[in-house]
Enzyme design. Structure first.
Site, short mmCIF file in Angstrom:
data_model
loop_
_atom_site.label_atom_id
_atom_site.label_comp_id
_atom_site.label_asym_id
_atom_site.label_seq_id
_atom_site.Cartn_x
_atom_site.Cartn_y
_atom_site.Cartn_z
N ASP A 1 0.86 -1.18 0.00
CA ASP A 1 0.00 0.00 0.00
C ASP A 1 0.90 1.24 0.00
OD1 ASP A 1 -3.22 0.54 1.61
OD2 ASP A 1 -2.12 1.76 0.18
N GLU B 1 -10.38 6.87 4.70
CA GLU B 1 -9.35 6.22 5.51
C GLU B 1 -9.36 6.72 6.95
OE1 GLU B 1 -6.42 6.06 1.62
OE2 GLU B 1 -5.64 5.33 3.51
C1 GLC Z 1 -4.39 4.25 0.07
C2 GLC Z 1 -5.30 3.11 0.44
C3 GLC Z 1 -5.46 2.07 -0.63
C4 GLC Z 1 -5.35 2.71 -1.99
C5 GLC Z 1 -3.95 3.27 -2.15
C6 GLC Z 1 -3.75 3.97 -3.49
O1 GLC Z 1 -3.57 4.59 1.15
O2 GLC Z 1 -5.00 2.43 1.67
O3 GLC Z 1 -6.73 1.45 -0.42
O4 GLC Z 1 -5.62 1.75 -3.01
O5 GLC Z 1 -3.58 4.15 -1.11
O6 GLC Z 1 -4.55 5.12 -3.56
#
Ligand code: GLC
Length: 590
Positions: free
Chosen positions: A281, A472
């Site tokens: 991530d 988030e």
């Molecule tokens: C974010 C999220 C993830 C997402 C990624 C790219 O922090 O946790 O779900 O796909 O970054 O945007």
């Protein structure tokens, strides 16, 4: 699989050799071959990488973070951006984006209900069709990879990502997640099962940094982890053949997922037989101990195949090259990760040029609007009705509250921008609740007003309450009351006005999770949970006026208090005294 891609790679090396000779460059050597493979294992964010940098750093992938878009935000502008990356490199890039409820980064896209509403609908065929529609709109912009669906089986609804989850129930998450993956990949877009593993099980107060739950620690024994949180990945991998998996920021019993060889390699790749690529991530490996070099060694050796390093992509390539030279990462591990990346690119038709770009007429097409409208209707959950619903189409209605005429609040986070929009200004394609009411009343002799001075002239008050958008950890909450965390400030006045009106009140709550309504429920004649329904509010009026019946059922247990750490039906120590409405509850018109 190995020999298959070796031949492709040798062809590409031959091309490099020829070009090298033609340009009087030294012949390609083994180190350069290794470095090219390592570059395929790194993903940069589009704002920090230009096509010209490819010659030195031929990265495997580019992403758009939440809200990251080309200056020309049209479908052709997106396609041109991706093409510019493609034509500058010998190994085609795979471009990834979060299209978690439609192609939500794209101006004018169909914005479907967030997953929590689709969990209430609990309709696999609908989910598959949404996967297909989303895939087509993503494809129309030249993008190849969608970081969706989230397979979190959320247990504490105070988590800011609750709305990205279908349900507290693993069977619902498994069925809907797999259906979406099958739909999305059937139109040539790679899906991502995320976030592996147990992202929805973190304990309140263990969140990373200022977060309460996000990126925190799941404290469960392995049997519970497997029964509830691993369960949806079995079907995603074995039935839906998901091409990618994204690792969770979170940890299990203190072990960071991004460094867990047991879960990423032994279980995910070994036991479950996952053949695709595992991506980290967003800078998540930076939460591991040590330097970037040590974090890369830990995560790659644990089983991460591609590093989402939006900013430090150059440092990541260079560090990985050093780690192989130092023997801290084996060439076999690099080869395995490289083969997995090439497997995904080959499955998408990127290596033989057969990736299919849909025509941009699919974007917010009539077909997709009707699909989203159907999804909205099926997502609604009727929790109280003393007979005021269905509304008469001739009724005089006063519509009040922050959710009355605001597509931004209706859509929540991951909409046009990462944290979502507080107005509908960037969602011109949307039909708001007010517009949906007007389109019915206008042709049936009804009256819709938002003018509170007319309160004595109307038959019924529709009270449209709303959360503010969030994404988030920003959405982590400690107070779920209607005046609590992340609730829009205009709710309070609207609630009071409705109460004093002495009129029948129909309350519609637009939120990314259940909220506490015990105090206010007695003043309402009907109460509908609309979740985060997106761009097609006519799906709400279809049901409120009775053209369509309610079918939605609660995908989460609804609490009486904000202490929601043990209300899930999956929790063996569930606090049954803290339940306002049971998981699975939902009324309908008789
Ligand atoms: C974010 C999220 C993830 C997402 C990624 C790219 O922090 O946790 O779900 O796909 O970054 O945007």
């Amino acid at each position: 699989m190995i020999t298959r891609y070796k031949s492709i790679f040798l062809l590409l090396i031959a091309a490099l050799l020829v070009s090298g000779c033609a340009n009087k460059q030294p012949p390609v050597n083994e180190d350069e071959v290794l470095r090219s493979k390592i570059a395929q294992l790194v993903q940069a964010e589009r704002n920090n990488f230009t096509a010209q940098q490819w010659a030195e750093y031929p990265l495997g992938s580019i992403l758009s973070g939440g809200g990251s878009r080309p200056a020309d935000d049209s479908a052709s502008g997106w396609r041109l951006m991706v093409e510019n990356y493609q034509k500058s490199t010998s190994v085609p890039v795979i471009y990834g984006i979060d299209a978690v409820h439609g192609h939500n980064n794209l101006l004018g896209a169909t914005i479907f209900p967030h997953n929590i509403g689709l969990g209430a609908a609990n309709d696999e065929d609908l989910m598959r069709r949404i996967g297909i529609a989303t895939g087509k709109e993503v494809s129309a912009t030249g993008v190849h990879w969608n970081f969706a669906p989230t397979l979190a089986v959320v247990q504490d609804i105070r988590w800011g990502r609750t709305y990205e989850s279908y349900s507290e129930n693993p069977q619902i998450v498994s069925a809907l997640g797999s259906a979406y993956i099958q739909g999305l990949q059937s139109v040539g877009i790679a899906a991502t099962a995320k976030h592996f593993l147990a992202d929805g099980a973190t304990v309140f107060g263990t969140g990373s940094g200022s977060y309460l739950l996000d990126q925190g620690d799941a404290q469960l024994d392995e049997a519970e982890i497997r029964r509830v949180h691993l369960y949806p990945y079995l079907a995603a991998i074995r039935e839906a053949d998901v091409l990618t998996v994204m690792v969770s920021f979170s940890s299990i019993n203190g072990d960071k997922m991004h460094a867990s060889k047991y879960w990423l390699t032994d279980v995910l790749k070994g036991e479950l037989g996952f053949k695709g690529l595992v991506i980290s991530d967003w800078e998540a490996i930076h939460q591991l101990p040590g330097s970037l070099y040590q974090q890369i060694v830990l995560s790659i050796n644990a089983g991460v195949d591609m590093l989402m390093e939006p900013f430090l992509w150059k440092e990541s390539v260079d560090a990985m090259v050093r780690a192989v030279k130092n023997g801290d990462i084996s060439k076999q591990r690099i080869e395995d990760a490289y083969q997995r990346v090439m497997y995904v690119k080959e499955k998408l038709g990127l290596l033989d040029g057969s990736f299919e770009v849909y025509d941009e007429s699919v974007i917010h097409s009539q077909e997709h609007q009707e699909l989203a409208r159907e999804a909205v209707s099926k997502s609604l959950v009727l929790l109280k009705n003393n007979g005021v619903l269905p509304l008469k189409k001739t009724a005089k209605i006063l519509l009040i509250g922050p959710g009355a005429d605001n597509a931004g609040l209706a859509s929540g986070g991951w909409t046009f921008s990462w944290q979502g929009e507080s107005t509908g200004n960037q969602l011109p394609q949307a039909t708001t609740l007010k517009q949906a009411f007007e389109s019915v009343a206008g042709v049936n002799g009804g009256m819709i007003t938002t003018d509170v001075t007319k309160i004595n002239e109307v038959d019924v008050v529709v009270l449209a309450l709303a959360e503010n958008p969030y994404a988030e950890g920003v959405g982590d909450a400690n107070d779920l009351s209607l005046n609590g965390s992340l609730m829009n400030s205009a709710n309070k006045e609207a609630i009071e006005l409705a109460k004093l009106s002495k009129k029948p009140v129909v309350t519609i709550l637009t939120a990314g999770r259940p909220r506490l309504i015990d105090e206010e429920l007695k003043d309402w004649d009907a109460f509908v949970m609309a979740w985060l329904y997106g761009s097609e509010a006519n799906g709400i009026t279809d049901v409120l006026y009775g053209d369509v019946n309610f079918t939605g059922k609660l995908p989460f247990s609804c609490p009486k208090t904000s202490e929601t750490g043990n209300i899930s039906t999956e929790n063996p120590n569930r606090d049954d005294s803290n339940i306002q409405f049971e998981f699975g509850f939902g009324l309908k018109y008789e």
